[in-house]
Design a protein around this motif. Structure first.
Motif, PDB file in Angstrom:
ATOM      1  N   CYS A 181      -2.003  12.639 -12.556  1.00  3.26           N
ATOM      2  CA  CYS A 181      -3.036  12.331 -11.555  1.00  3.26           C
ATOM      3  C   CYS A 181      -2.888  10.913 -11.002  1.00  3.26           C
ATOM      4  CB  CYS A 181      -4.421  12.510 -12.151  1.00  3.26           C
ATOM      5  SG  CYS A 181      -4.598  14.022 -13.100  1.00  3.26           S
ATOM      6  N   GLY A 182      -2.427   9.987 -11.833  1.00  5.98           N
ATOM      7  CA  GLY A 182      -2.311   8.601 -11.369  1.00  5.98           C
ATOM      8  C   GLY A 182      -0.923   8.249 -10.878  1.00  5.98           C
ATOM      9  N   GLN A 183       0.044   9.170 -11.056  1.00  7.12           N
ATOM     10  CA  GLN A 183       1.446   8.990 -10.630  1.00  7.12           C
ATOM     11  C   GLN A 183       2.179   7.908 -11.407  1.00  7.12           C
ATOM     12  OE1 GLN A 183       2.908  11.109  -8.834  1.00  7.12           O
ATOM     13  NE2 GLN A 183       1.168  12.229  -8.034  1.00  7.12           N
ATOM     14  N   LEU A 184       1.690   7.584 -12.594  1.00  5.92           N
ATOM     15  CA  LEU A 184       2.368   6.605 -13.445  1.00  5.92           C
ATOM     16  C   LEU A 184       3.714   7.183 -13.894  1.00  5.92           C
ATOM     17  CD1 LEU A 184       1.883   3.865 -15.020  1.00  5.92           C
ATOM     18  CD2 LEU A 184       1.247   5.293 -16.949  1.00  5.92           C
ATOM     19  N   PRO A 185       4.833   6.510 -13.604  1.00  7.13           N
ATOM     20  CA  PRO A 185       6.114   7.076 -14.037  1.00  7.13           C
ATOM     21  C   PRO A 185       6.332   6.885 -15.537  1.00  7.13           C
ATOM     22  CG  PRO A 185       6.463   5.041 -12.798  1.00  7.13           C
ATOM     23  CD  PRO A 185       4.988   5.234 -12.908  1.00  7.13           C
ATOM     24  N   ALA A 186       6.960   7.873 -16.170  1.00  5.01           N
ATOM     25  CA  ALA A 186       7.208   7.792 -17.616  1.00  5.01           C
ATOM     26  C   ALA A 186       8.502   8.519 -17.952  1.00  5.01           C
ATOM     27  CB  ALA A 186       6.024   8.405 -18.375  1.00  5.01           C
ATOM     28  N   PRO A 187       9.654   7.870 -17.754  1.00  7.99           N
ATOM     29  CA  PRO A 187      10.913   8.546 -18.106  1.00  7.99           C
ATOM     30  C   PRO A 187      10.937   8.872 -19.604  1.00  7.99           C
ATOM     31  CG  PRO A 187      11.309   6.547 -16.812  1.00  7.99           C
ATOM     32  CD  PRO A 187       9.874   6.536 -17.197  1.00  7.99           C
ATOM     33  N   PRO A 188      11.093  10.171 -19.967  1.00  6.73           N
ATOM     34  CA  PRO A 188      10.996  10.561 -21.380  1.00  6.73           C
ATOM     35  C   PRO A 188      12.099   9.942 -22.246  1.00  6.73           C
ATOM     36  CG  PRO A 188      10.901  12.487 -19.946  1.00  6.73           C
ATOM     37  CD  PRO A 188      11.327  11.336 -19.097  1.00  6.73           C
ATOM     38  N   SER A 189      13.113   9.343 -21.626  1.00  2.00           N
ATOM     39  CA  SER A 189      14.201   8.777 -22.421  1.00  2.00           C
ATOM     40  C   SER A 189      13.824   7.476 -23.118  1.00  2.00           C
ATOM     41  CB  SER A 189      15.420   8.555 -21.530  1.00  2.00           C
ATOM     42  OG  SER A 189      15.064   7.861 -20.362  1.00  2.00           O
ATOM     43  N   PHE A 190      12.858   6.743 -22.571  1.00  5.76           N
ATOM     44  CA  PHE A 190      12.471   5.495 -23.252  1.00  5.76           C
ATOM     45  C   PHE A 190      10.976   5.226 -23.235  1.00  5.76           C
ATOM     46  CE2 PHE A 190      11.729   2.575 -19.668  1.00  5.76           C
ATOM     47  CZ  PHE A 190      12.294   3.287 -18.634  1.00  5.76           C
ATOM     48  N   VAL A 191      10.190   6.157 -22.688  1.00  4.78           N
ATOM     49  CA  VAL A 191       8.735   6.006 -22.758  1.00  4.78           C
ATOM     50  C   VAL A 191       8.190   7.096 -23.677  1.00  4.78           C
ATOM     51  CG1 VAL A 191       6.589   5.948 -21.458  1.00  4.78           C
ATOM     52  CG2 VAL A 191       8.669   5.068 -20.416  1.00  4.78           C
ATOM     53  N   PRO A 192       7.878   6.745 -24.936  1.00  2.00           N
ATOM     54  CA  PRO A 192       7.392   7.771 -25.863  1.00  2.00           C
ATOM     55  C   PRO A 192       6.030   8.283 -25.414  1.00  2.00           C
ATOM     56  CG  PRO A 192       7.113   5.576 -26.807  1.00  2.00           C
ATOM     57  CD  PRO A 192       7.869   5.387 -25.534  1.00  2.00           C
ATOM     58  N   GLY A 193       5.837   9.592 -25.472  1.00  2.00           N
ATOM     59  CA  GLY A 193       4.545  10.167 -25.103  1.00  2.00           C
ATOM     60  C   GLY A 193       3.458   9.623 -26.015  1.00  2.00           C
ATOM     61  N   VAL A 194       2.316   9.244 -25.424  1.00  2.00           N
ATOM     62  CA  VAL A 194       1.213   8.744 -26.237  1.00  2.00           C
ATOM     63  C   VAL A 194       0.802   9.831 -27.233  1.00  2.00           C
ATOM     64  CG1 VAL A 194      -1.205   8.018 -26.199  1.00  2.00           C
ATOM     65  CG2 VAL A 194       0.368   7.180 -24.473  1.00  2.00           C
ATOM     66  N   MET A 195       0.681   9.483 -28.500  1.00  2.00           N
ATOM     67  CA  MET A 195       0.323  10.366 -29.619  1.00  2.00           C
ATOM     68  C   MET A 195       1.527  11.172 -30.127  1.00  2.00           C
ATOM     69  SD  MET A 195      -3.592  11.225 -28.521  1.00  2.00           S
ATOM     70  CE  MET A 195      -4.018  12.325 -29.837  1.00  2.00           C
ATOM     71  N   SER A 196       2.740  10.824 -29.651  1.00  2.00           N
ATOM     72  CA  SER A 196       3.929  11.506 -30.178  1.00  2.00           C
ATOM     73  C   SER A 196       4.395  10.842 -31.472  1.00  2.00           C
ATOM     74  CB  SER A 196       5.064  11.433 -29.158  1.00  2.00           C
ATOM     75  OG  SER A 196       5.504  10.090 -29.012  1.00  2.00           O
ATOM     76  N   LYS A 197       3.836   9.677 -31.786  1.00  5.62           N
ATOM     77  CA  LYS A 197       4.218   8.857 -32.953  1.00  5.62           C
ATOM     78  C   LYS A 197       5.669   8.389 -32.859  1.00  5.62           C
ATOM     79  CE  LYS A 197       1.272  11.721 -35.773  1.00  5.62           C
ATOM     80  NZ  LYS A 197       1.308  12.629 -36.890  1.00  5.62           N
ATOM     81  N   LEU A 198       6.192   8.298 -31.648  1.00  4.99           N
ATOM     82  CA  LEU A 198       7.552   7.783 -31.450  1.00  4.99           C
ATOM     83  C   LEU A 198       7.482   6.353 -30.929  1.00  4.99           C
ATOM     84  CD1 LEU A 198       9.071  10.895 -29.652  1.00  4.99           C
ATOM     85  CD2 LEU A 198       9.604  10.137 -31.970  1.00  4.99           C
ATOM     86  N   THR A 199       8.586   5.635 -31.088  1.00  2.00           N
ATOM     87  CA  THR A 199       8.674   4.308 -30.485  1.00  2.00           C
ATOM     88  C   THR A 199       9.552   4.416 -29.235  1.00  2.00           C
ATOM     89  OG1 THR A 199      10.694   3.561 -31.565  1.00  2.00           O
ATOM     90  CG2 THR A 199       8.654   3.360 -32.827  1.00  2.00           C
ATOM     91  N   ASP A 200       9.810   3.281 -28.582  1.00  2.00           N
ATOM     92  CA  ASP A 200      10.672   3.329 -27.391  1.00  2.00           C
ATOM     93  C   ASP A 200      12.156   3.391 -27.760  1.00  2.00           C
ATOM     94  OD1 ASP A 200      10.668   0.733 -28.324  1.00  2.00           O
ATOM     95  OD2 ASP A 200      10.601  -0.203 -26.346  1.00  2.00           O
ATOM     96  N   LYS A 201      12.466   3.189 -29.036  1.00  2.00           N
ATOM     97  CA  LYS A 201      13.855   3.330 -29.490  1.00  2.00           C
ATOM     98  C   LYS A 201      13.991   4.707 -30.118  1.00  2.00           C
ATOM     99  CE  LYS A 201      14.460  -1.580 -30.323  1.00  2.00           C
ATOM    100  NZ  LYS A 201      13.132  -1.914 -29.763  1.00  2.00           N
ATOM    101  N   MET A 202      14.529   5.666 -29.353  1.00  2.02           N
ATOM    102  CA  MET A 202      14.549   7.053 -29.823  1.00  2.02           C
ATOM    103  C   MET A 202      15.967   7.544 -30.044  1.00  2.02           C
ATOM    104  SD  MET A 202      11.580   8.855 -27.516  1.00  2.02           S
ATOM    105  CE  MET A 202      11.487   7.714 -26.141  1.00  2.02           C
TER     106      MET A 202
ATOM    107  N   LEU B 480      20.314   2.353 -22.765  1.00  2.00           N
ATOM    108  CA  LEU B 480      20.671   3.765 -22.583  1.00  2.00           C
ATOM    109  C   LEU B 480      21.805   3.883 -21.566  1.00  2.00           C
ATOM    110  CD1 LEU B 480      17.096   5.351 -22.244  1.00  2.00           C
ATOM    111  CD2 LEU B 480      18.533   5.302 -24.282  1.00  2.00           C
ATOM    112  N   THR B 481      22.621   4.931 -21.737  1.00  2.00           N
ATOM    113  CA  THR B 481      23.617   5.225 -20.702  1.00  2.00           C
ATOM    114  C   THR B 481      22.895   5.926 -19.550  1.00  2.00           C
ATOM    115  OG1 THR B 481      24.062   7.403 -21.583  1.00  2.00           O
ATOM    116  CG2 THR B 481      25.375   5.596 -22.477  1.00  2.00           C
TER     117      THR B 481
END
Lengths: 528, 528
Positions: A181-202, B480-481
């Protein structure tokens, strides 16, 4: 009175403020705690603030001491219903989730989601379908609507009143609201989904999980929003959606900052104002200060599991008390349940603690927290390392962020946790100096910004009032379809053209080769 | 002396500054004009500033009045060579481009690009391959390197000195540097490539053009950077690239803001500080003020084509003078060429004008500009509508931005332009009040921000010095590549899994169908 305050604020150190009229959408819990501080500052700067508050609110209580007007509305449910629901939800989240099989879990989650949706629509009805209230709002000469998008329909009222809309927001799961809805970009390669318990180093598998997490949440959200889409379409009398209306907001004040959030792409109308509720520590009550001082060089540990979980089963509280009794620090524990049998002499239980003042005390060595954003921000503000016992919601994910920055130890599960785990966690963050150093580094990042977060939030609210919106910060992506946004139509066109060109080239080659062969054959046959 | 200034600044209204030691990379033209203002503020705040300056610099001249130290270096070329090159380049860009066929154009562009690369490498050599200078820099105890990434090799020196790096930057074509090296996201569906002359509202064909523009520029850049890649790899003695080294910068100070730039996604370490060189107007010289006042209610028009184009063919200057003679306003024209024969009485020619002070004068009605960013920002600052006569480089694109916001009329080509076109353009922006209103709206957006751009730039430079970098703002995308960034490996894996699952499902279905058929056949045959 308002005009006098307004005029004074024009002259005061606060800087010039054009006094506006703010309509605040209802919210609750930590959302309201956070918003209230912004409202108090707006009042101090001479603005007039009116807060919509439902009958059945747990946290929004009209108080004599408040300077803003409350505008009550009826939401066809009573406070006890809301309280019961929250208690059931918290109990389920903390104690039941791992006792149910997948089907039971999904059914329970579906049940809760349905109740939350019904409650939301009941709140919307309470405002939108009350002609008297809507007339009052229309005549209220408001300059802005300020809301948390967790509580829907503020966008409809902003449109009806023809005034700009500013959101103050913490998060949605996998940022579905902010992204879709807000058009915030979030490339899944380095932006961990909120509540995924991941960091940006995946790792590769984590990136697969993250991608599936985003896709599944987008799918679930689009299912869940159908009810709102119909409600919005019916009310406004034109085909529209929950998401489209939300996308009209001028500014999103996001209640985190880069001390907590992993660096990520964002948009000009997303302002990161995390920690706006934090403030320097005030002196403690006398008896509490005496207890704190009695800790000597060992210092104190502050312990709370948040306002929603102030009781727990006896067995669990005994386990925790046993652990706390083993550390040399004095412990201040915010707890509303029965006194545990194993409570050590170093531990005192309080129904309520001045959390921020304790975290800012020079004797404080550690903070045991459930990982709510408000508490984490107070610990960051004062540079206190944390032991996290996440309970539900965004808490496990929040603690992943602080752990990744080396300022927290995170325990996995409050039920299976052993006393020794808690003792080890506390000893680690207190005795291994890197935790304190990292907490202090986060604190430096938090404090060292061009504008204080509360001032920034207030600035953008006032900006929107002064300039009747902030549409120059809103990306054109809002006017694109999903396939246009991802250039799928462009790719399809280019691939088609490329295919046609290659096909024509192939046909022409074939033609010339055939002709050559044919000629040479002809020549051969003529020679023969 | 430095320590005293430093101490005083700690107490002064400027706010606390920890006095640092700044090494500034060489730059030239408008890049240097912009940077110099930041350096002067750093000096005022008690920092020590050393500027690397080549023998052959046109704009960077050591002056007695400057408070920063100049560190000269030899770049194996003299000032006249640089001057000749720039003159040739400007003449080609303004007057020759449409007289050449595509092949000639490409060959000329290739020639210029090669010369620029050779000049850049000669500058790099002048510093990196001078052991005395490098030793001096190593012993200089610098806290930061500040540079414009248009001038390469500052990243190598920052690494050699083991200090953080801050860039101050305007643009690269299609944002290739910012995107490919800085990881700035730019979805081609709504972020027009810089110098594409597109706005953020694109039709389907424009989106195709934009996509092709990005792809072609990425391809050309990766070709052009090969020379630098080899140079970097050879100098550092390890496989690396120009882009990889550039990506190590802590902060990118981008010299635009949302008054000018279309809203777009950006990153936490990209700070938009456009217009930092602007300031309130100072009084004009006496005779100039008298001329301005003589304009009465009609007011004045300010006219300049920038510092690089202060002469033009007689025919052209006569055409322009003819146009200017037809308007009721008085005109102040910065022009270094011969006085045109058709110069009207209302027009005065100056070798140099105090552009900012004129634009900030209450009598100013319009600005005729070539569309350089510095000039555009001064016009935005003072809310002056513009007539744009773009010449080369980013100027046509800059004017597209201002035209899209309704604050400028843009003329296409200085050579084919007729006097009436200029007269019409001026009359439109002066007499149609919407242009002034839009210019004032941009001016409000420009001024109405939480921190002034110069203060913000200085803040982040000081932040980096205080905190030895700002790596918490640097996205993980740098590690990342390209195929990982776009999740192509994840998609490939998921599609493979899906294919296998579907295949197994298909085989199983086939097996069961065969079995069913076989059984029924068997049964049938048994019955028979």
């Amino acid at each position: 009175m308002r005009l006098i305050v307004c005029f004074l604020s024009l002259l005061a150190v606060l800087g010039p403020a054009e006094c506006g009229n703010v309509l605040v959408w209802f919210s609750d819990g930590s959302h309201w705690i956070n918003l209230k501080i912004v409202l108090e500052t707006l009042i101090e700067r001479g603005h007039s603030v009116t807060v919509l508050v439902p009958d059945a609110s747990l946290f929004m209580k009209a108080k004599e001491s408040d300077h803003f007007s409350y505008q009550p509305f009826n939401a066809s449910m009573d406070e006890q219903e809301v309280r019961n629901f929250i208690e059931e939800f918290v109990y389920f989240s903390v104690y039941e989730t791992d006792q149910l099989n997948l089907l039971q879990l999904l059914m329970k989650v579906y049940k809760f989601a349905s109740i939350i949706q019904d409650m939301s629509i009941s709140y919307c009805d309470g405002i939108l379908k009350s002609p008297e209230l809507m007339d009052k709002l229309r005549n209220g000469m408001f300059d802005i609507v300020l809301s948390d998008p967790m509580y829907p329909c503020s966008d409809i009222v902003a449109e009806e009143l023809n005034v700009p809309l500013v959101y103050t927001f913490r998060l949605s799961i996998a940022n579905v609201l902010e992204r879709m809805c807000g058009q915030l970009p979030a490339p899944p390669s380095f932006v961990p989904g909120v509540m995924s318990k991941l960091t940006d180093k995946m790792s590769f598998t984590e990136r697969i999980f993250n991608m599936l997490f985003y896709l599944s949440q987008d799918f679930l959200a689009s299912l869940a929003w159908r009810k709102f889409d119909s409600y919005y379409t019916e009310y406004l009398g034109r085909p529209t959606s929950y998401c489209e209306m939300m996308g009209k907001a001028d500014i999103w004040l996001i209640r985190i900052y880069w001390d907590f959030e992993f660096p990520r792409p964002f948009l000009p109308n997303f302002k990161y104002v995390g920690g706006l509720h934090c403030s320097p520590a005030k002196p403690l009550p006398k008896d509490m200060e005496e207890f704190v001082q009695s800790s000597g060089d060992d210092g104190i540990v502050v312990f709370t599991l948040g306002s929603l979980v102030d009781k727990m089963p006896k067995e669990l509280s005994n386990k925790i008390a046993t652990a706390l009794a083993q550390i040399p620090q004095k412990v201040l524990w915010r707890y509303g349940g029965e006194k545990p049998d194993t409570l050590g002499e170093n531990t005192r239980i309080y129904k309520w603690i001045p959390q921020n003042d304790l975290l800012g005390h020079s004797k404080t060595r550690a903070f045991i927290t459930h990982g709510g954003t408000n508490g984490i921000y107070e610990a960051i503000y004062h540079g206190v390392p944390m032991v996290g016992i996440p309970l539900f919601g965004d808490q496990p994910d929040n603690l992943v962020h602080i752990k990744a920055r080396g300022a927290a130890v995170r325990l996995d599960n409050i039920k299976t946790m052993e006393p020794q785990d808690l003792v080890n966690g506390l000893n680690t963050i207190i005795n291994n100096s890197s935790y304190k150093e990292n907490a202090m580094r986060l604190s430096r990042i938090h404090h060292d910004r061009p504008v204080k977060p509360l001032d920034e939030a207030v600035f953008w609210i006032e900006f929107v009032m002064r300039n009747k919106g902030a549409k120059h910060l809103r990306v054109e992506a809002h006017n694109l379809t999903w396939y246009q946004y991802h250039c799928l139509d462009v790719f399809a066109f280019l691939i088609t053209i490329l295919t046609v060109v290659l096909y024509v080239f192939f046909i022409m080659c074939k033609f010339f080769i055939m002709r050559c062969c044919f000629r040479s054959k002809n020549k051969k046959s003529k020679k023969e």
